[in-house]
Design a protein around this motif. Structure first.
Motif, PDB file in Angstrom:
ATOM      1  N   CYS B  23       0.861  -1.184   0.000  1.00  0.00           N
ATOM      2  CA  CYS B  23       0.000   0.000   0.000  1.00  0.00           C
ATOM      3  C   CYS B  23       0.891   1.226   0.000  1.00  0.00           C
ATOM      4  CB  CYS B  23      -0.908   0.015   1.218  1.00  0.00           C
ATOM      5  SG  CYS B  23      -1.875   1.530   1.404  1.00  0.00           S
ATOM      6  N   ASN B  24       0.671   2.116  -0.946  1.00  0.00           N
ATOM      7  CA  ASN B  24       1.369   3.392  -0.979  1.00  0.00           C
ATOM      8  C   ASN B  24       0.341   4.514  -0.972  1.00  0.00           C
ATOM      9  OD1 ASN B  24       3.295   1.419  -2.754  1.00  0.00           O
ATOM     10  ND2 ASN B  24       4.466   2.878  -1.540  1.00  0.00           N
ATOM     11  N   TYR B  25       0.668   5.588  -0.320  1.00  0.00           N
ATOM     12  CA  TYR B  25      -0.265   6.701  -0.220  1.00  0.00           C
ATOM     13  C   TYR B  25       0.428   7.981  -0.659  1.00  0.00           C
ATOM     14  CZ  TYR B  25       2.289   7.951   3.937  1.00  0.00           C
ATOM     15  OH  TYR B  25       3.290   8.304   4.796  1.00  0.00           O
ATOM     16  N   SER B  26      -0.393   8.930  -1.007  1.00  0.00           N
ATOM     17  CA  SER B  26       0.111  10.241  -1.376  1.00  0.00           C
ATOM     18  C   SER B  26      -0.635  11.259  -0.541  1.00  0.00           C
ATOM     19  CB  SER B  26      -0.122  10.508  -2.857  1.00  0.00           C
ATOM     20  OG  SER B  26       0.184  11.837  -3.181  1.00  0.00           O
ATOM     21  N   TYR B  27       0.082  11.856   0.399  1.00  0.00           N
ATOM     22  CA  TYR B  27      -0.521  12.878   1.256  1.00  0.00           C
ATOM     23  C   TYR B  27       0.595  13.638   1.941  1.00  0.00           C
ATOM     24  CZ  TYR B  27      -3.121  15.093   4.985  1.00  0.00           C
ATOM     25  OH  TYR B  27      -3.653  16.014   5.837  1.00  0.00           O
ATOM     26  N   GLY B  28       0.451  14.950   2.067  1.00  0.00           N
ATOM     27  CA  GLY B  28       1.532  15.773   2.572  1.00  0.00           C
ATOM     28  C   GLY B  28       1.879  15.556   4.026  1.00  0.00           C
ATOM     29  N   ALA B  29       0.875  15.532   4.873  1.00  0.00           N
ATOM     30  CA  ALA B  29       1.116  15.373   6.307  1.00  0.00           C
ATOM     31  C   ALA B  29       1.037  13.894   6.685  1.00  0.00           C
ATOM     32  CB  ALA B  29       0.080  16.182   7.084  1.00  0.00           C
ATOM     33  N   THR B  30       1.235  13.622   7.947  1.00  0.00           N
ATOM     34  CA  THR B  30       1.122  12.233   8.400  1.00  0.00           C
ATOM     35  C   THR B  30      -0.331  11.791   8.336  1.00  0.00           C
ATOM     36  OG1 THR B  30       2.986  12.485   9.890  1.00  0.00           O
ATOM     37  CG2 THR B  30       1.503  10.637  10.295  1.00  0.00           C
ATOM     38  N   PRO B  31      -0.590  10.748   7.604  1.00  0.00           N
ATOM     39  CA  PRO B  31      -1.968  10.269   7.473  1.00  0.00           C
ATOM     40  C   PRO B  31      -2.331   9.287   8.579  1.00  0.00           C
ATOM     41  CG  PRO B  31      -0.536   8.975   6.077  1.00  0.00           C
ATOM     42  CD  PRO B  31       0.351   9.964   6.793  1.00  0.00           C
ATOM     43  N   LYS B  68       6.155   3.300   6.790  1.00  0.00           N
ATOM     44  CA  LYS B  68       7.463   3.820   6.408  1.00  0.00           C
ATOM     45  C   LYS B  68       7.235   5.161   5.738  1.00  0.00           C
ATOM     46  CE  LYS B  68       9.861  -0.607   5.879  1.00  0.00           C
ATOM     47  NZ  LYS B  68      10.680  -1.478   5.001  1.00  0.00           N
ATOM     48  N   ARG B  69       7.515   6.209   6.501  1.00  0.00           N
ATOM     49  CA  ARG B  69       7.273   7.554   5.991  1.00  0.00           C
ATOM     50  C   ARG B  69       8.113   7.847   4.755  1.00  0.00           C
ATOM     51  NH1 ARG B  69       5.431  11.916   8.756  1.00  0.00           N
ATOM     52  NH2 ARG B  69       5.813  10.886  10.744  1.00  0.00           N
ATOM     53  N   SER B  70       9.357   7.405   4.751  1.00  0.00           N
ATOM     54  CA  SER B  70      10.265   7.720   3.640  1.00  0.00           C
ATOM     55  C   SER B  70       9.789   7.096   2.336  1.00  0.00           C
ATOM     56  CB  SER B  70      11.675   7.228   3.968  1.00  0.00           C
ATOM     57  OG  SER B  70      11.678   5.819   4.157  1.00  0.00           O
ATOM     58  N   GLN B  71       9.042   6.008   2.441  1.00  0.00           N
ATOM     59  CA  GLN B  71       8.555   5.324   1.243  1.00  0.00           C
ATOM     60  C   GLN B  71       7.058   5.554   1.039  1.00  0.00           C
ATOM     61  OE1 GLN B  71       9.731   1.164   1.348  1.00  0.00           O
ATOM     62  NE2 GLN B  71      11.764   1.669   2.117  1.00  0.00           N
ATOM     63  N   SER B  72       6.446   6.320   1.908  1.00  0.00           N
ATOM     64  CA  SER B  72       4.993   6.546   1.844  1.00  0.00           C
ATOM     65  C   SER B  72       4.263   5.213   1.710  1.00  0.00           C
ATOM     66  CB  SER B  72       4.636   7.466   0.670  1.00  0.00           C
ATOM     67  OG  SER B  72       5.204   8.731   0.837  1.00  0.00           O
ATOM     68  N   SER B  73       4.643   4.277   2.548  1.00  0.00           N
ATOM     69  CA  SER B  73       4.064   2.940   2.434  1.00  0.00           C
ATOM     70  C   SER B  73       3.510   2.462   3.772  1.00  0.00           C
ATOM     71  CB  SER B  73       5.098   1.944   1.912  1.00  0.00           C
ATOM     72  OG  SER B  73       6.097   1.710   2.880  1.00  0.00           O
ATOM     73  N   PHE B  74       2.595   1.552   3.666  1.00  0.00           N
ATOM     74  CA  PHE B  74       1.973   0.932   4.856  1.00  0.00           C
ATOM     75  C   PHE B  74       1.616  -0.491   4.436  1.00  0.00           C
ATOM     76  CE2 PHE B  74       0.349   0.892   8.974  1.00  0.00           C
ATOM     77  CZ  PHE B  74      -0.990   0.532   9.041  1.00  0.00           C
ATOM     78  N   ASN B  75       2.630  -1.340   4.339  1.00  0.00           N
ATOM     79  CA  ASN B  75       2.450  -2.697   3.833  1.00  0.00           C
ATOM     80  C   ASN B  75       1.960  -3.639   4.922  1.00  0.00           C
ATOM     81  OD1 ASN B  75       3.387  -1.677   1.435  1.00  0.00           O
ATOM     82  ND2 ASN B  75       5.398  -2.656   1.582  1.00  0.00           N
ATOM     83  N   LEU B  76       1.090  -4.516   4.528  1.00  0.00           N
ATOM     84  CA  LEU B  76       0.485  -5.492   5.441  1.00  0.00           C
ATOM     85  C   LEU B  76       1.227  -6.818   5.306  1.00  0.00           C
ATOM     86  CD1 LEU B  76      -2.055  -6.012   7.312  1.00  0.00           C
ATOM     87  CD2 LEU B  76      -3.140  -6.954   5.251  1.00  0.00           C
ATOM     88  N   ARG B  77       1.500  -7.437   6.452  1.00  0.00           N
ATOM     89  CA  ARG B  77       2.261  -8.694   6.418  1.00  0.00           C
ATOM     90  C   ARG B  77       1.633  -9.735   7.334  1.00  0.00           C
ATOM     91  NH1 ARG B  77       7.356  -5.181   7.017  1.00  0.00           N
ATOM     92  NH2 ARG B  77       7.226  -5.683   9.241  1.00  0.00           N
ATOM     93  N   LYS B  78       1.891 -10.975   6.963  1.00  0.00           N
ATOM     94  CA  LYS B  78       1.520 -12.094   7.829  1.00  0.00           C
ATOM     95  C   LYS B  78       2.564 -13.186   7.598  1.00  0.00           C
ATOM     96  CE  LYS B  78      -2.259 -14.949   9.471  1.00  0.00           C
ATOM     97  NZ  LYS B  78      -3.713 -15.267   9.407  1.00  0.00           N
ATOM     98  N   PRO B  79       3.129 -13.735   8.667  1.00  0.00           N
ATOM     99  CA  PRO B  79       4.217 -14.691   8.497  1.00  0.00           C
ATOM    100  C   PRO B  79       3.789 -16.038   7.915  1.00  0.00           C
ATOM    101  CG  PRO B  79       3.764 -14.306  10.844  1.00  0.00           C
ATOM    102  CD  PRO B  79       2.916 -13.354  10.076  1.00  0.00           C
ATOM    103  N   SER B  80       2.554 -16.441   8.194  1.00  0.00           N
ATOM    104  CA  SER B  80       2.101 -17.753   7.719  1.00  0.00           C
ATOM    105  C   SER B  80       0.613 -17.664   7.414  1.00  0.00           C
ATOM    106  CB  SER B  80       2.372 -18.821   8.786  1.00  0.00           C
ATOM    107  OG  SER B  80       1.885 -20.083   8.355  1.00  0.00           O
ATOM    108  N   VAL B  81       0.291 -17.779   6.142  1.00  0.00           N
ATOM    109  CA  VAL B  81      -1.087 -17.571   5.695  1.00  0.00           C
ATOM    110  C   VAL B  81      -1.915 -18.842   5.891  1.00  0.00           C
ATOM    111  CG1 VAL B  81      -2.483 -17.195   3.640  1.00  0.00           C
ATOM    112  CG2 VAL B  81      -0.506 -15.763   4.058  1.00  0.00           C
ATOM    113  N   HIS B  82      -3.155 -18.641   6.284  1.00  0.00           N
ATOM    114  CA  HIS B  82      -4.115 -19.732   6.452  1.00  0.00           C
ATOM    115  C   HIS B  82      -5.146 -19.651   5.345  1.00  0.00           C
ATOM    116  CE1 HIS B  82      -7.529 -21.846   8.486  1.00  0.00           C
ATOM    117  NE2 HIS B  82      -6.527 -22.612   8.913  1.00  0.00           N
ATOM    118  N   TRP B  83      -5.748 -20.805   5.004  1.00  0.00           N
ATOM    119  CA  TRP B  83      -6.719 -20.802   3.905  1.00  0.00           C
ATOM    120  C   TRP B  83      -7.852 -19.811   4.143  1.00  0.00           C
ATOM    121  CZ3 TRP B  83     -11.768 -21.742   5.015  1.00  0.00           C
ATOM    122  CH2 TRP B  83     -12.052 -22.421   6.214  1.00  0.00           C
ATOM    123  N   SER B  84      -8.173 -19.597   5.428  1.00  0.00           N
ATOM    124  CA  SER B  84      -9.273 -18.676   5.763  1.00  0.00           C
ATOM    125  C   SER B  84      -8.910 -17.212   5.526  1.00  0.00           C
ATOM    126  CB  SER B  84      -9.693 -18.861   7.217  1.00  0.00           C
ATOM    127  OG  SER B  84      -8.610 -18.582   8.081  1.00  0.00           O
TER     128      SER B  84
END
Lengths: 115, 113
Positions: B23-31, B68-84
């Motif tokens: 996920c990347n965002y474009s916004y001047g201030a902290t969102p 990560k402010r420097s990359q304007s990113s907010f990536n979602l992670r999960k170490p081990s995915v379940h079928w659900s």
């Protein structure tokens, strides 16, 4: 856990007809929202509502749309004369407070099909 | 103008594999940043959110996200995915000058058994 509910889950209507989409927000929430998602596109904000007034609306929310809180529990979106391009999933949401960082709780959506 | 980009429309992973949704965002201030999940026939359920402070936030169902402010990113992670976990995932942005969220286009996750 409290949740937002919406009725109907699917509504089919003819172009030019009026539709009313209904939502029951979480009971202690005072701020209400409608969003829509046209198939394959982003979820888009339509309107926010508090204390029987619109607090913010998007350019999509033109004169054919209106919102109302007819009683203490329901929140409705009316589309006066539906167009083909109104076909979308409509989501209702509610929140305890109204600021950009407060959590909005979403209902399951109403799929509107305009023929 | 503010915008949110989710570059991946579809992602397929095997059950047990790790997952990262971008996920990347474009916004001047902290969102204010949110991740929602939508399972078929369900509403949008909040997974986690970021306002300020620790840039690594924990959410429900074993998900986490890193701002990560420097990359304007907010990536979602999960170490081990379940079928659900198979569902559609939406990143959203709010800020103090508005009541609305701006959503990304969503990423549909498919999990292989």
């Amino acid at each position: 856990e409290p949740e937002v509910t919406q009725t109907p889950s699917h509504q089919v209507t003819q172009m030019g007809q009026e539709v009313i989409l209904r939502c029951v927000p979480i009971s202690n929430h005072l701020y209400f929202y409608w969003y829509r998602q046209i198939l394959g596109q982003k979820v888009e904000f339509l309107v926010s509502f508090y204390n029987n007034e619109i607090s913010e609306k998007s350019e999509i929310f033109d004169d054919q749309f209106s919102v109302e809180r007819p009683d203490g529990s329901n929140f409705t979106l009316k589309i006066r004369s539906t167009k083909l391009e109104d076909s979308a999933m409509y989501f209702c949401a509610s929140s305890e407070r109204q600021w950009g960082g407060d959590t909005q709780y979403f209902g399951p959506g109403t799929r509107l099909t305009v023929l | 103008a503010q915008s949110v980009t989710q570059p991946d429309i579809h992602i397929t992973v095997s059950e047990g594999a790790s997952l990262e949704l971008r996920c990347n965002y474009s916004y001047g201030a902290t969102p204010y940043l949110f991740w929602y999940v939508q399972s078929p026939g369900q509403g949008l359920q909040l997974l986690l959110k970021y306002f300020s402070g620790d840039t690594l936030v924990q959410g429900i169902k074993g998900f986490e996200a890193e701002f990560k402010r420097s990359q304007s990113s907010f990536n979602l992670r999960k170490p081990s995915v379940h079928w659900s976990d198979a569902a559609e995932y939406f990143c959203a942005v709010g800020h103090s000058g508005t009541y609305k969220y701006i959503f990304g286009t969503g990423t549909r996750l498919k999990v292989l058994a």
